[in-house]
Design a protein around this motif. Structure first.
Motif, PDB file in Angstrom:
ATOM      1  N   HIS A  82      39.870  46.127  32.124  1.00 23.20           N
ATOM      2  CA  HIS A  82      39.564  47.067  33.215  1.00 23.20           C
ATOM      3  C   HIS A  82      38.241  47.731  32.909  1.00 23.20           C
ATOM      4  CE1 HIS A  82      43.526  46.929  34.970  1.00 23.20           C
ATOM      5  NE2 HIS A  82      43.902  46.687  33.736  1.00 23.20           N
ATOM      6  N   PRO A  83      37.413  47.917  33.914  1.00 23.11           N
ATOM      7  CA  PRO A  83      36.114  48.542  33.629  1.00 23.11           C
ATOM      8  C   PRO A  83      36.220  49.959  33.067  1.00 23.11           C
ATOM      9  CG  PRO A  83      36.083  47.474  35.781  1.00 23.11           C
ATOM     10  CD  PRO A  83      37.497  47.412  35.298  1.00 23.11           C
ATOM     11  N   LYS A  84      37.136  50.774  33.612  1.00 25.67           N
ATOM     12  CA  LYS A  84      37.079  52.186  33.221  1.00 25.67           C
ATOM     13  C   LYS A  84      38.354  52.925  33.601  1.00 25.67           C
ATOM     14  CE  LYS A  84      33.755  55.829  32.788  1.00 25.67           C
ATOM     15  NZ  LYS A  84      34.185  55.831  31.369  1.00 25.67           N
ATOM     16  N   PHE A  90      40.501  56.257  34.847  1.00 23.38           N
ATOM     17  CA  PHE A  90      40.314  57.239  35.936  1.00 23.38           C
ATOM     18  C   PHE A  90      39.406  56.698  37.051  1.00 23.38           C
ATOM     19  CE2 PHE A  90      41.015  59.739  32.011  1.00 23.38           C
ATOM     20  CZ  PHE A  90      42.198  60.369  32.352  1.00 23.38           C
ATOM     21  N   THR A  91      39.611  55.421  37.370  1.00 26.30           N
ATOM     22  CA  THR A  91      38.868  54.835  38.493  1.00 26.30           C
ATOM     23  C   THR A  91      39.882  54.244  39.468  1.00 26.30           C
ATOM     24  OG1 THR A  91      38.608  52.808  37.227  1.00 26.30           O
ATOM     25  CG2 THR A  91      36.724  54.306  37.252  1.00 26.30           C
ATOM     26  N   PRO A  92      39.512  54.169  40.750  1.00 25.76           N
ATOM     27  CA  PRO A  92      40.542  53.869  41.758  1.00 25.76           C
ATOM     28  C   PRO A  92      41.153  52.481  41.676  1.00 25.76           C
ATOM     29  CG  PRO A  92      38.344  54.068  42.760  1.00 25.76           C
ATOM     30  CD  PRO A  92      38.217  54.516  41.338  1.00 25.76           C
ATOM     31  N   VAL A  93      40.311  51.444  41.628  1.00 30.02           N
ATOM     32  CA  VAL A  93      40.870  50.082  41.631  1.00 30.02           C
ATOM     33  C   VAL A  93      41.728  49.862  40.384  1.00 30.02           C
ATOM     34  CG1 VAL A  93      40.310  47.630  41.675  1.00 30.02           C
ATOM     35  CG2 VAL A  93      38.914  49.228  42.996  1.00 30.02           C
ATOM     36  N   CYS A  94      41.210  50.298  39.245  1.00 28.32           N
ATOM     37  CA  CYS A  94      41.942  50.104  37.986  1.00 28.32           C
ATOM     38  C   CYS A  94      43.302  50.787  38.031  1.00 28.32           C
ATOM     39  CB  CYS A  94      41.135  50.663  36.804  1.00 28.32           C
ATOM     40  SG  CYS A  94      39.586  49.809  36.524  1.00 28.32           S
ATOM     41  N   THR A  95      43.359  51.957  38.623  1.00 33.24           N
ATOM     42  CA  THR A  95      44.626  52.690  38.704  1.00 33.24           C
ATOM     43  C   THR A  95      45.658  51.867  39.482  1.00 33.24           C
ATOM     44  OG1 THR A  95      43.402  54.756  38.625  1.00 33.24           O
ATOM     45  CG2 THR A  95      45.678  54.875  39.427  1.00 33.24           C
ATOM     46  N   THR A 124      27.574  48.321  30.173  1.00 32.15           N
ATOM     47  CA  THR A 124      28.483  49.051  29.279  1.00 32.15           C
ATOM     48  C   THR A 124      29.959  48.809  29.587  1.00 32.15           C
ATOM     49  OG1 THR A 124      28.305  50.991  30.695  1.00 32.15           O
ATOM     50  CG2 THR A 124      26.887  50.941  28.739  1.00 32.15           C
ATOM     51  N   LEU A 125      30.285  48.561  30.842  1.00 34.76           N
ATOM     52  CA  LEU A 125      31.694  48.414  31.218  1.00 34.76           C
ATOM     53  C   LEU A 125      32.092  46.939  31.239  1.00 34.76           C
ATOM     54  CD1 LEU A 125      31.803  50.902  34.236  1.00 34.76           C
ATOM     55  CD2 LEU A 125      32.167  51.367  31.794  1.00 34.76           C
ATOM     56  N   THR A 126      33.377  46.689  31.021  1.00 36.92           N
ATOM     57  CA  THR A 126      33.849  45.303  31.136  1.00 36.92           C
ATOM     58  C   THR A 126      33.980  44.932  32.606  1.00 36.92           C
ATOM     59  OG1 THR A 126      36.168  45.977  31.146  1.00 36.92           O
ATOM     60  CG2 THR A 126      35.217  45.450  29.003  1.00 36.92           C
ATOM     61  N   VAL A 127      33.878  43.640  32.876  1.00 41.42           N
ATOM     62  CA  VAL A 127      34.276  43.130  34.192  1.00 41.42           C
ATOM     63  C   VAL A 127      35.807  43.022  34.191  1.00 41.42           C
ATOM     64  CG1 VAL A 127      32.139  41.905  34.677  1.00 41.42           C
ATOM     65  CG2 VAL A 127      33.950  40.751  33.368  1.00 41.42           C
ATOM     66  N   ARG A 128      36.375  42.551  35.295  1.00 41.82           N
ATOM     67  CA  ARG A 128      37.831  42.355  35.330  1.00 41.82           C
ATOM     68  C   ARG A 128      38.134  40.937  34.838  1.00 41.82           C
ATOM     69  NH1 ARG A 128      39.576  46.851  37.891  1.00 41.82           N
ATOM     70  NH2 ARG A 128      38.051  47.744  39.317  1.00 41.82           N
ATOM     71  N   SER A 129      38.316  40.805  33.538  1.00 44.10           N
ATOM     72  CA  SER A 129      38.616  39.499  32.945  1.00 44.10           C
ATOM     73  C   SER A 129      40.119  39.311  32.837  1.00 44.10           C
ATOM     74  CB  SER A 129      38.058  39.409  31.524  1.00 44.10           C
ATOM     75  OG  SER A 129      36.673  39.545  31.502  1.00 44.10           O
ATOM     76  N   PRO A 136      34.683  40.987  39.780  1.00 43.41           N
ATOM     77  CA  PRO A 136      33.801  42.148  39.628  1.00 43.41           C
ATOM     78  C   PRO A 136      34.608  43.452  39.716  1.00 43.41           C
ATOM     79  CG  PRO A 136      33.672  41.301  41.851  1.00 43.41           C
ATOM     80  CD  PRO A 136      34.580  40.368  41.111  1.00 43.41           C
ATOM     81  N   ALA A 137      33.975  44.544  39.310  1.00 44.47           N
ATOM     82  CA  ALA A 137      34.651  45.849  39.294  1.00 44.47           C
ATOM     83  C   ALA A 137      35.174  46.250  40.670  1.00 44.47           C
ATOM     84  CB  ALA A 137      33.695  46.918  38.764  1.00 44.47           C
ATOM     85  N   SER A 138      34.473  45.823  41.708  1.00 48.99           N
ATOM     86  CA  SER A 138      34.813  46.303  43.054  1.00 48.99           C
ATOM     87  C   SER A 138      35.998  45.578  43.696  1.00 48.99           C
ATOM     88  CB  SER A 138      33.588  46.150  43.962  1.00 48.99           C
ATOM     89  OG  SER A 138      33.097  44.824  43.857  1.00 48.99           O
TER      90      SER A 138
HETATM   91  C1  BEZ Z   1      37.431  51.004  40.003  1.00 52.48           C
HETATM   92  O1  BEZ Z   1      38.373  50.724  39.286  1.00 52.48           O
HETATM   93  O2  BEZ Z   1      37.592  51.443  41.130  1.00 52.48           O
HETATM   94  C2  BEZ Z   1      36.018  50.839  39.496  1.00 52.48           C
HETATM   95  C3  BEZ Z   1      35.769  50.854  38.146  1.00 52.48           C
HETATM   96  C4  BEZ Z   1      34.451  50.725  37.697  1.00 52.48           C
HETATM   97  C5  BEZ Z   1      33.443  50.555  38.605  1.00 52.48           C
HETATM   98  C6  BEZ Z   1      33.722  50.519  39.969  1.00 52.48           C
HETATM   99  C7  BEZ Z   1      35.022  50.655  40.412  1.00 52.48           C
END
Ligand code: BEZ
Length: 211
Positions: A37-39, A41-46, A118-123, A140-142
């Protein structure tokens, strides 16, 4: 270097929300899904983590262990857990690697600098009981991943690992499968007592053999 199908999944030891995990010991003879997951506290990852938590019984049914990763520290992961419950109603029920120093991300080439340095892609890496990589996906992150599709692919991987078949486009568990082209008709008759339909000399359909 990029990890390719058939490569041994690199081993590592990492801090996770379920304590220190040595990947090969933790997975043992099971199948495994390692996904990044890229990060926090981010919406898609949640939404993704909640969905995988919801599907955990489906992964268990297939003897697949699931482990997530993000480059944020364990304290962030711990703080994020409640958000995942609040948003998705599902509690994190699999280990999430805290890869702040990017050891695992670098090992698996999960940071793609032309996307983000700096962030990972969604692998996604699906690893077999023999520790070999059976499938890789990169999103991709989006774009959130479709975890029903991941389960569908795992059904195909597990079936084709044990039977001389391939699965056609959009195949789902229970549907007819393709007799491996390497088998002669005589061999296919022996292996598939339910018979097969010859659409073309190279395309023979047979009922799913493990049903
Ligand atoms: C997301 O999970 O929403 C997200 C994470 C990193 C970059 C863009 C979106």
């Amino acid at each position: 270097m990029a990890i390719r199908l058939g490569d041994e999944a690199p081993d590592f030891t990492a801090d996770t929300t379920e304590g220190t995990v040595n990947f090969h010991d933790w997975k043992g003879d099971s199948w495994a899904v390692l996904f990044s997951h890229p990060k926090d506290f981010t919406p898609v990852c949640t939404t993704e983590l909640g969905r995988v938590a919801e599907l955990k019984p489906e992964f268990d049914k297939r003897d697949v262990k699931v482990i997530g990763l993000s480059v944020d520290p364990l304290t962030d992961h711990e703080g994020w857990k409640q958000d995942i419950v609040d948003v998705t109603g599902s509690e994190l029920n699999f280990p999430l690697i805290a890869d702040s120093d990017r050891t695992v991300s670098d090992l698996y080439d999960m940071v793609h600098p032309n996307a983000n340095d700096t962030l990972t892609v969604r692998s996604v890496f699906v690893v077999g009981p023999d520790n070999k990589v059976k499938l890789t996906l990169t999103y991709p992150a989006s774009t959130g991943r479709n975890f029903d599709e991941l389960l569908r692919v795992i059904d195909s991987l597990q079936l084709t690992a044990n039977h001389s078949v391939a699965t056609p486009a959009d195949w789902k568990d229970g549907e007819d499968v393709i007799v491996a082209p390497a088998l002669s008709d005589e061999e296919a008759e022996e292996k598939f007592p339910k018979g097969f339909e010859k659409k073309k000399p190279y395309l023979r359909l047979t009922p799913q053999p493990n049903r």
